[in-house]
Each structure stands twice: as structure tokens, then as C-alpha cells.
Design an enzyme around this catalytic site. Sequence first.
Site, PDB file in Angstrom:
ATOM      1  N   HIS A   1      33.515 -53.705 -63.627  1.00  0.00           N
ATOM      2  CA  HIS A   1      32.449 -53.282 -64.542  1.00  0.00           C
ATOM      3  C   HIS A   1      31.324 -52.710 -63.672  1.00  0.00           C
ATOM      4  O   HIS A   1      31.132 -53.146 -62.529  1.00  0.00           O
ATOM      5  CB  HIS A   1      31.964 -54.540 -65.282  1.00  0.00           C
ATOM      6  CG  HIS A   1      31.005 -54.310 -66.388  1.00  0.00           C
ATOM      7  ND1 HIS A   1      29.674 -54.098 -66.162  1.00  0.00           N
ATOM      8  CD2 HIS A   1      31.165 -54.301 -67.735  1.00  0.00           C
ATOM      9  CE1 HIS A   1      29.053 -53.959 -67.322  1.00  0.00           C
ATOM     10  NE2 HIS A   1      29.931 -54.074 -68.292  1.00  0.00           N
TER      11      HIS A   1
ATOM     12  N   ASP B   1      33.088 -62.322 -60.477  1.00  0.00           N
ATOM     13  CA  ASP B   1      32.443 -61.933 -61.724  1.00  0.00           C
ATOM     14  C   ASP B   1      33.227 -62.603 -62.859  1.00  0.00           C
ATOM     15  O   ASP B   1      34.362 -62.220 -63.154  1.00  0.00           O
ATOM     16  CB  ASP B   1      32.484 -60.398 -61.848  1.00  0.00           C
ATOM     17  CG  ASP B   1      31.984 -59.898 -63.192  1.00  0.00           C
ATOM     18  OD1 ASP B   1      31.780 -60.720 -64.102  1.00  0.00           O
ATOM     19  OD2 ASP B   1      31.808 -58.673 -63.330  1.00  0.00           O
TER      20      ASP B   1
ATOM     21  N   GLN C   1      34.181 -62.215 -68.142  1.00  0.00           N
ATOM     22  CA  GLN C   1      35.234 -62.248 -69.165  1.00  0.00           C
ATOM     23  C   GLN C   1      36.131 -63.477 -69.043  1.00  0.00           C
ATOM     24  O   GLN C   1      37.130 -63.573 -69.764  1.00  0.00           O
ATOM     25  CB  GLN C   1      36.089 -60.973 -69.089  1.00  0.00           C
ATOM     26  CG  GLN C   1      35.340 -59.691 -69.334  1.00  0.00           C
ATOM     27  CD  GLN C   1      34.733 -59.598 -70.737  1.00  0.00           C
ATOM     28  OE1 GLN C   1      35.094 -60.351 -71.648  1.00  0.00           O
ATOM     29  NE2 GLN C   1      33.781 -58.704 -70.911  1.00  0.00           N
TER      30      GLN C   1
ATOM     31  N   LYS D   1      28.835 -64.423 -73.940  1.00  0.00           N
ATOM     32  CA  LYS D   1      30.217 -63.975 -74.206  1.00  0.00           C
ATOM     33  C   LYS D   1      31.052 -65.227 -74.520  1.00  0.00           C
ATOM     34  O   LYS D   1      30.771 -65.889 -75.516  1.00  0.00           O
ATOM     35  CB  LYS D   1      30.753 -63.181 -73.035  1.00  0.00           C
ATOM     36  CG  LYS D   1      29.979 -61.859 -72.800  1.00  0.00           C
ATOM     37  CD  LYS D   1      30.616 -61.073 -71.680  1.00  0.00           C
ATOM     38  CE  LYS D   1      29.752 -59.927 -71.185  1.00  0.00           C
ATOM     39  NZ  LYS D   1      29.927 -58.690 -71.955  1.00  0.00           N
TER      40      LYS D   1
ATOM     41  N   CYS E   1      31.715 -49.498 -69.795  1.00  0.00           N
ATOM     42  CA  CYS E   1      30.896 -49.642 -68.571  1.00  0.00           C
ATOM     43  C   CYS E   1      31.788 -49.761 -67.334  1.00  0.00           C
ATOM     44  O   CYS E   1      31.506 -50.568 -66.437  1.00  0.00           O
ATOM     45  CB  CYS E   1      29.963 -50.849 -68.656  1.00  0.00           C
ATOM     46  SG  CYS E   1      28.706 -50.657 -69.896  1.00  0.00           S
TER      47      CYS E   1
END
Length: 393
Positions: free
Chosen positions: A112, A188, A191, A214, A351
Site C-alpha cells: 500500500h 504492516d 489487513q 479495520k 492506494c
Amino acid sequence: MYDVYGVREDFPVLKDVVYLDNSATTQTPIPAVEAMIDYFYRYAGNYGRGAHRLARETTNRYEDARETVARFLNVESSKTVFTKNTTEGINLIANSYPWEVEDHIVTTLLEHHSNLLPWLRLQKMGVDVTVVNPDSKGIIDTSSIENAFTEKTKLVAITQVSNVFGSVQDVKSITKVAHRNGIKALVDGAQSAGHMPINLKDLDCDFFATAGHKGLLGPQGTGVLYVKEPDVLESASVGGGTVSDVSGSNYVLEPSPACFEAGTPNIPGVIGLGRAVEYVENIGISEIEAHDVKLSREAAKRLSELEYVEVYGPEDRTGIVPFNVKGLHPHDVALILDQTRRICVRSGHHCAIPITRFLKVNGTVRASFALYNTREEVDILVNAVSGLKALIS
Ligand code: PLP
């Protein structure tokens, strides 16, 4: 037995729409919204400042939320920093690490923009960046990361779950090879957190940045950053709340996490996030993972059976299903799904322009699932996409 209909009762917005844009942001359950209302109606004060009762209760509740999030990720609360989103957490590391000219960072084309731009920006300061390619299904091979290491490599920064493919990266083995080479690892988790069990002690990465809004079901404007060795960083954002002493010419920073949380934070948001994480814990993260995975794999399989639909990513995906309808622009598909069936999906490059170009498409439609989606919603999506055949010349 997973009671998805019971779960849905806690998300009133779902009565009106088929919400499949969970990778962008999720809905927040009633108990978390009530915790925020309770803050505003009963005890709103500032955090960490002041001896009066409202300030004390606010501070206690904020710190309770930190304990909850730290327990959920299996790390110390002193190393758990609240941010406003994943992007802020990653930028905090990029801006606070003591980089030197010719230091080297390894990242991937899968990222991303939030886990790519902060590193590319450092190139202007003389730091080198190598960007490793995934395979066509969005998987990064650990050996391709290791092959990119040089004597100067200081950091590898990689996503755990691709927001474009739904592919899961073996971040544990990547962290292991990084450490074997004396290199730090940033994961990261935008998700992955709230979608799969995450045990940061076991993963052993040095930095883990994720969103509160999220998979963790908290409100927008919340995020979490784990820093294994806070002393490695020199906080780039300083001011109120970060110092233990200040003179006209110098200052002494507080230990972590205070030194990383400058100014008044998103207090109601963090309190709502803490309650949302308890909600996830009560349902059970393994149950949520199994549910997301089952729905998304069924959706991917059924969509790929339509000869005019191309589905991207590996078969063993998490809750993310990217696809294209041949001959139709992804934005048109998303708009039609919304207008005709009230289905909310994301469309475009998500993104992540470099990986979208790598796929040689001008975007994808992305259906992304969460704990409250149902089999009936998979049917609605597949039927609606089937109906698009009439539009294809
Ligand atoms: N990283 C990944 C993999 C993402 O999917 C996203 C957002 O979708 C981000 C980073 C940025 O997250 P945030 O909006 O919380 O800053």
C-alpha cells in the site's frame, strides 16, 4: 456454531446495505459506540493531565484500552502506541529511526502507498531502497527478500496481508532471515489484525503498524503501533505529553509510549477501540478468521466460474476478493452494484498503483469480507455480477 445473525444485530448499518468494503474500513459494533457515548456523556476530560476526577477517569479508561490491545496482540502495553491510523504508525518509524546516508531498506511492490512512500521519501536523504516483486498471485518469496539484503540493509518493511490480492505473506520467516542478517523487520498489519490470530511475541517483528478502524472494529482515526525496542527511535513528533522535564534549552523525553504520543490523542476513539477489541476477543479471532476465509473463498470460486470475470490472488486467500469484469471499468462495476443491489465494494487501485500496473490493469473491483457478512450476501454479489453479462458487448 458461529452466530453471524446475532453478530449483525450489533451493527445497525448493515440492515440497509451489503457492506463488502471492509478492507477500507469496517463498521463499529454498538458496545464500542456506547463506550464512546459514555465518555462524552459521563466523564470527558483530557488524558494524562490533571488531578480532577474526569481527567483521572479518562486516563484510566485510555490506559485500560492500551492494556486490552496489548493483550490482544500479546505484547507489553509500554510498547503499544496509539496512532491515528496505520499510515501514521509507519511514518513514525520512518521519521524517528536514526538513518544514515547509504543505509538500505528492502520493501516490496505489493505495498500500500502507506508502506512505500515513507521509504521512497527517505531516498531524498540518501537512503537506498530496493523494491522486491511478488509473483503473479501476490506472494513474496522469502528468498527474494534475503537476496535483496546488502551489508547496509537496516530494515525490511512488508505487509502481512496484501490489500490488493488478499495474499498472506510469511512475515515470520522474513523476520527470521532479517534478524539473522542483523536487520530490523516492520510488518504492516493493516489487513491482518482482527482478521487472523496475531501473536507479536511469536512473530518477533521489530515494528507492527495497524489500523484501529479495520479488522479491530474501532472508529476511524485510530491505529496501533508496536515498537519492540523503543530506545532505538528518537521521537520525531514532540511536545505536550512527551516530556518529563524541559528547560529553555533542552528537554528529557518520557519513556515509551508517552514519548510517541504528542498532544491530546483521539481519546474517545481509543476508548471505543479498546471496547471493540474486547468485542473481537469475545467472538473469538480464530472463529472470525474461519468465517472470513470461508465466505471469501466461496465468493472467489463462484466469481471465477463466470467466463467474463477474472479473479486475482491465490486460492488460499484471506477475506479479500479482487476481480474485473471484462470490458467494464471497475468504477462502473462498483457503481452499478451499488445502484442496483446496494452492494458496497471498493474499485480502483486501492492506494497501490505500482502493483496495479504490475497486473497490467487500470484497477480492480474489491469485495472484502468481515465477521458480519453472510452466505446470502455472497449470493447477492455473485448474482449481481452475473447480471452484468447483459452489458458486455
Ligand atoms: N497498509 C495496508 C496494507 C492497507 O490496506 C491500508 C489501508 O487500506 C493501509 C496500510 C493504510 O491504512 P490507514 O488508512 O489505517 O492508514
